[in-house]
Scaffold this motif. Structure first.
Motif, PDB file in Angstrom:
ATOM      1  N   SER A  96       0.838  -1.187   0.000  1.00 44.76           N
ATOM      2  CA  SER A  96       0.000   0.000   0.000  1.00 44.76           C
ATOM      3  C   SER A  96       0.875   1.239   0.000  1.00 44.76           C
ATOM      4  O   SER A  96       0.793   2.058  -0.901  1.00 44.76           O
ATOM      5  N   TRP A  97       1.747   1.333   0.999  1.00 46.70           N
ATOM      6  CA  TRP A  97       2.533   2.556   1.167  1.00 46.70           C
ATOM      7  C   TRP A  97       3.387   2.852  -0.059  1.00 46.70           C
ATOM      8  O   TRP A  97       3.307   3.938  -0.630  1.00 46.70           O
ATOM      9  N   THR A  98       4.197   1.888  -0.512  1.00 45.17           N
ATOM     10  CA  THR A  98       5.080   2.184  -1.645  1.00 45.17           C
ATOM     11  C   THR A  98       4.310   2.237  -2.960  1.00 45.17           C
ATOM     12  O   THR A  98       4.695   2.960  -3.874  1.00 45.17           O
ATOM     13  N   TRP A  99       3.235   1.486  -3.066  1.00 48.43           N
ATOM     14  CA  TRP A  99       2.457   1.473  -4.307  1.00 48.43           C
ATOM     15  C   TRP A  99       1.582   2.717  -4.449  1.00 48.43           C
ATOM     16  O   TRP A  99       1.093   3.001  -5.547  1.00 48.43           O
ATOM     17  N   ASN A 100       1.359   3.436  -3.359  1.00 47.08           N
ATOM     18  CA  ASN A 100       0.525   4.638  -3.405  1.00 47.08           C
ATOM     19  C   ASN A 100       1.312   5.924  -3.173  1.00 47.08           C
ATOM     20  O   ASN A 100       0.735   7.017  -3.270  1.00 47.08           O
ATOM     21  N   TRP A 101       2.605   5.795  -2.855  1.00 48.53           N
ATOM     22  CA  TRP A 101       3.392   6.974  -2.514  1.00 48.53           C
ATOM     23  C   TRP A 101       3.570   7.858  -3.744  1.00 48.53           C
ATOM     24  O   TRP A 101       4.017   7.397  -4.789  1.00 48.53           O
ATOM     25  N   PRO A 102       3.225   9.153  -3.638  1.00 44.29           N
ATOM     26  CA  PRO A 102       3.367  10.050  -4.796  1.00 44.29           C
ATOM     27  C   PRO A 102       4.804  10.077  -5.326  1.00 44.29           C
ATOM     28  O   PRO A 102       5.754  10.250  -4.555  1.00 44.29           O
ATOM     29  N   GLY A 103       4.940   9.861  -6.615  1.00 42.47           N
ATOM     30  CA  GLY A 103       6.250   9.887  -7.235  1.00 42.47           C
ATOM     31  C   GLY A 103       7.012   8.585  -7.189  1.00 42.47           C
ATOM     32  O   GLY A 103       8.070   8.457  -7.819  1.00 42.47           O
TER      33      GLY A 103
END
Length: 269
Positions: A96-103
């Protein structure tokens, strides 16, 4: 465990027909990669981590034939694809975190590697806080929890979620700290104190990890020796700038008892 197959049953075709090695390498080089992944034909991602080398110390079973695998915090997907390569009957990659992190390139990197490798790994965007058997299609024989625990603002809550989806073995790899403390303890990293990354929260020592896993409901925990330490890394990268005597003293201290590092734990359901 009973895990229904998710996603398309149609096998992906090889990317060889649409990617020349030169074109693929150029595309790979235009992105930021966390994992080092061999995509074939001499194309290799330039990851921040040498994941093929690190995989040797992750204590993942070499033969996963017939077993289901859940990869929590999959990032670019190296360990998901590696589990598939080792014969897993089904692999679900979650993040979730890395797949949704902007950029962040993490999800598009995963999708590119998935396509090029002709992978059948399933993918699901889900936060650790939301993990339940119902949410991910059941429980899994092997669950990978690599490089996740020290990012947890609620370590025990994360490990309870991990236990809920583990039918057999959970493999936990994490930063450990306070190795010089003999009772269960954890270092807290306020702000971006650890590696300049505000997503890092706690560095438990081995006794704390084992206690947390037991309190989360795991029946038995096996701990493996620390496989690297932050001080050793500093010696490798900064040693040339230390006076000879100082470097020797640091190395002697490391041989005695390092304070921090990384460890792998096997938690059995």
């Amino acid at each position: 465990s009973t895990v229904p197959r998710m996603g398309s049953e149609t096998a992906h075709t090889s990317a060889a027909s649409s990617w020349t090695p030169e074109r693929l390498q150029a595309e790979v080089d235009s992105r930021t990669w966390f994992h080092t992944i061999d995509l074939g034909d001499g194309v290799r991602t330039k990851g921040q981590k040498d994941t093929p080398e690190e995989a040797a110390v992750m204590q993942i079973p070499s033969d996963l034939h017939g077993r289901t695998v859940l990869d929590i915090g999959a990032y670019d997907g190296f360990y998901s694809f590696e589990a598939e390569r080792r014969g897993a009957a089904r692999v679900l990659a979650t993040d979730s975190w890395t797949w949704n992190w902007p950029g962040s390139d993490a999800r598009r990197n995963f999708d590119l590697a998935h396509r090029v490798l002709g992978s059948r790994v399933d993918a699901q965007v889900i936060a650790v806080e939301d993990l339940t058997p119902e949410a991910v299609g059941g429980t899994y024989d092997v669950v990978l929890f690599l490089g996740v625990l020290y990012h947890a603002p609620d370590p025990l809550g994360y490990l309870r979620r991990l236990r809920s989806v583990t039918a057999g073995l959970a493999i936990v790899e994490t930063v450990v700290d306070l190795l010089d403390v003999d009772v269960p303890a954890a270092a807290y990293y306020p702000g971006s104190a650890l590696h300049g990354d505000a997503s890092n929260h706690f560095g438990p020592n081995p006794a704390a990890v084992e206690g947390l896993l037991a309190d989360a409901g795991f029946a038995r925990v096996d701990a493996f020796a620390p496989w690297t330490t932050s001080k050793e890394w500093a010696v490798r990268t900064e040693g040339d700038r230390l006076p000879g005597g100082a470097l020797a003293r640091v190395r002697r201290k490391l041989r005695r008892r390092p304070r921090s590092g990384r460890m792998v734990f096997h938690a059995h359901a």
